[in-house]
Design a protein around this motif. Structure first.
Motif: not given
Ligand SMILES: Nc1ncnc2c1ncn2[C@@H]1O[C@H](COP(=O)(O)OP(=O)(O)O)[C@@H](O)[C@H]1O
Ligand SMILES: [Mg+2]
Lengths: 252, 267
Positions: B36-44
């Motif tokens: 459930k870390d899909a948005m981490i690449s967006h944030g990074l």
């Protein structure tokens, strides 16, 4: 005494607080090789907390824990300890993993990579699935199994590393009565035939009592700890029962 | 004409860097999505923007500087997640807007790098230099090899974190490893599809694979294949029809996702 008295878990004066809420208070508890210990107590009495302390997931603010005679902080033989947490079968319903992979990832987490390890683990997985009666489901996604079958996969996963003690936290919630009974028969068999030490947190003392030899009653403090045979007549139980606590045979 | 395309140096470099990136994204994406870390690449990718802007201001290797800033930012997200009273997505939100704000501030210091900046926002795969190709291959290999070495532990902790902890898996160390690998992949992806679309590469192929697979290994294989397919055919179509490569790649991966969804419904 005899060899049966080898102390596998020793909990010494342990207290645990969430922030400043006391969940477990001054508990002393010894678990010996070959024991089948049931831990019972009402909701919120600290059973889960105590189990998590024993397996090192929570650090008590007070007291000490020893596993196989070693202080918990120095203990590293984690393959000797099997743990099945409360609601362990509440998997992510979209997680794509087969029964075989569930066991393999645990078994091989502690091994080196390589062809030989792979073959050995495959053999072992097949053998253990046969023991829990799931050899036909080896390739199935775990999310497609029934609750009772999922419990057995988790037992198989725990057994794969050849543990000497198995700790289970209310493993049969949400499973029908018949399935529960055969599940506890399996635990009884593992305890009797394989000398596996078992610690079982349960709400439902009635259904397990034929397999159990020790009982611990928890309500923040340890209220009773001793032989199952003496437990039923003990004054503590009588008092608690008449006091309206649902310690025994409580079902959801 | 096809022959002419394949013998073009730009095109060859794009395909080479793209293939390795695709593999890294496809593999890593499965773990991120299931954690459930899909948005981490967006944030990074937004954190990386600060690095790109800093690199452009200093006129010194924006890719390397954004790599460093991104790794630091990612470890910060992890720290916030562990220690503050926050869910992961909130920690990501805080870091990504900080990165973006810092980037905008830095960008305003120096006028006239609008054009350069835009290649980082939207990606420009045909502008990749030979040195960047080697960097991409090296770092993508690092990602792939790390995942292979820690394969069983990663699967175990993604599936059942608490049991993995009790079994002695070094869960916190591997959290760090995953987030650092993600930073590397995001920064590499920025050169190809730009920071606005890079998270698509780690999310969509994995999401498509999840529609179709019944076990973990096949999910990883399918995700990598989908990722390769969309990046390579995207580069090709963009080159032939003179389209923006980033948008073409993302549309292709969305198309694959829709097909997977359809197949799951049908099957
Ligand atoms: N993470 C937590 N934070 C704060 N309080 C908690 C937490 N987990 C459990 N508690 C509290 O600690 C007490 C003991 O909980 P628990 O060990 O789960 O009991 P049991 O397993 O016997 O139902 C309960 O009152 C519960 O509300
Ligand atoms: Mg509990």
């Amino acid at each position: 005494m005899n060899q049966k008295q080898e102390e596998i878990v020793r909990v010494e004066e342990v207290s645990f607080f969430y922030e400043d809420f006391p969940a477990v208070k001054d508990v002393n508890l010894s678990i010996y090789r070959g024991d089948f210990l049931a831990i019972i107590g009402p909701n919120g009495s600290g059973k889960t907390t105590l189990l998590k302390i024993i397996v090192g997931l929570l650090k008590p603010q007070k007291g000490r824990v020893y596993l196989f005679g070693q202080a918990l902080e120095e203990f590293s033989d984690w393959h000797k300890v099997g743990y099945i947490q409360q609601k362990a079968t509440h998997f992510d319903p979209i997680f794509p993993i087969s029964v075989e992979e569930v066991i393999a990832c645990s078994l091989r987490s502690s091994q080196k990579v390589g062809r030989r390890a792979k073959d050995q683990s495959k053999e072992k997985i097949e053998k253990i699935l046969k023991l829990v009666g799931l050899e036909k489901e080896i390739k199935k996604p775990i999310t497609k199994l029934s609750g009772g079958q999922q419990q057995r996969v988790l037992i198989a996963r725990a057994l794969a590393t050849e543990p000497e003690i198995l700790l289970l936290d209310e493993p049969t919630t949400g499973v029908d009565y018949m399935t529960q009974e055969s599940f506890y028969d399996l635990l009884g068999q593992l305890n009797q035939e394989h000398q596996l030490t078992i610690v079982l947190v349960t709400h439902d003392y009635g259904i397990v009592n034929k397999h159990v030899n020790k009982v611990a009653c928890l309500n923040q403090k340890l209220i009773y700890h001793g032989e199952h045979s003496e437990f039923c007549q003990s004054a503590v139980v009588q008092e608690l029962l008449s006091g309206g606590h649902h310690l025994v045979s409580h079902r959801h | 004409m096809i022959e002419a395309i394949f013998s073009s140096g730009f095109f060859q470099r794009a395909i080479l860097a793209g293939s390795f990136l695709a593999l890294a994204c496809g593999l890593l994406g499965v773990f991120l999505v299931l954690r459930k870390d899909a948005m981490i690449s967006h944030g990074l990718s937004h954190v990386a923007f600060a690095g790109v802007a800093l690199g452009l201001v200093l006129n010194f290797l924006p890719v390397v500087i954004s790599l460093i800033i991104c790794v630091i930012g990612s470890l910060f997200i992890l720290k916030l997640k562990e220690q503050a009273k926050l869910h992961g997505d909130t920690a990501i939100g805080i870091l990504s807007s900080s990165g973006m704000a810092l980037g905008i501030l830095l960008a305003s210091l120096k006028r006239n790098f609008g054009v350069e900046l835009i290649t980082y926002l939207f990606g420009d795969i045909l502008a990749i230099t030979p040195a960047e190709v080697w960097l991409s291959i090296g770092l993508a290999l690092l990602v792939v090899v790390s995942i292979i070495i820690h394969y069983h532990q990663l699967v175990f902790m993604t599936f059942d974190r608490e049991s993995a902890l009790v079994s002695g898996v070094k869960v916190r160390k591997l959290d760090k490893l995953l987030i650092i690998l993600t930073s590397i992949t995001v920064v590499l992806g920025i050169r190809i599809v730009g920071l606005l679309l890079v998270s698509a590469l780690t999310v969509i192929p994995a999401a498509s694979a999840l529609q179709l697979s019944r076990n973990f290994k096949s999910t990883l294989i399918l995700s990598s294949l989908f990722s390769l397919l969309s990046i390579l055919s995207g580069i090709f179509l963009a080159y032939v029809f003179n389209l923006p490569a980033s948008a073409t790649i993302v549309f292709l991966s969305v198309f694959i996702f829709l097909v997977s969804l359809g197949l799951r419904r049908a099957g």
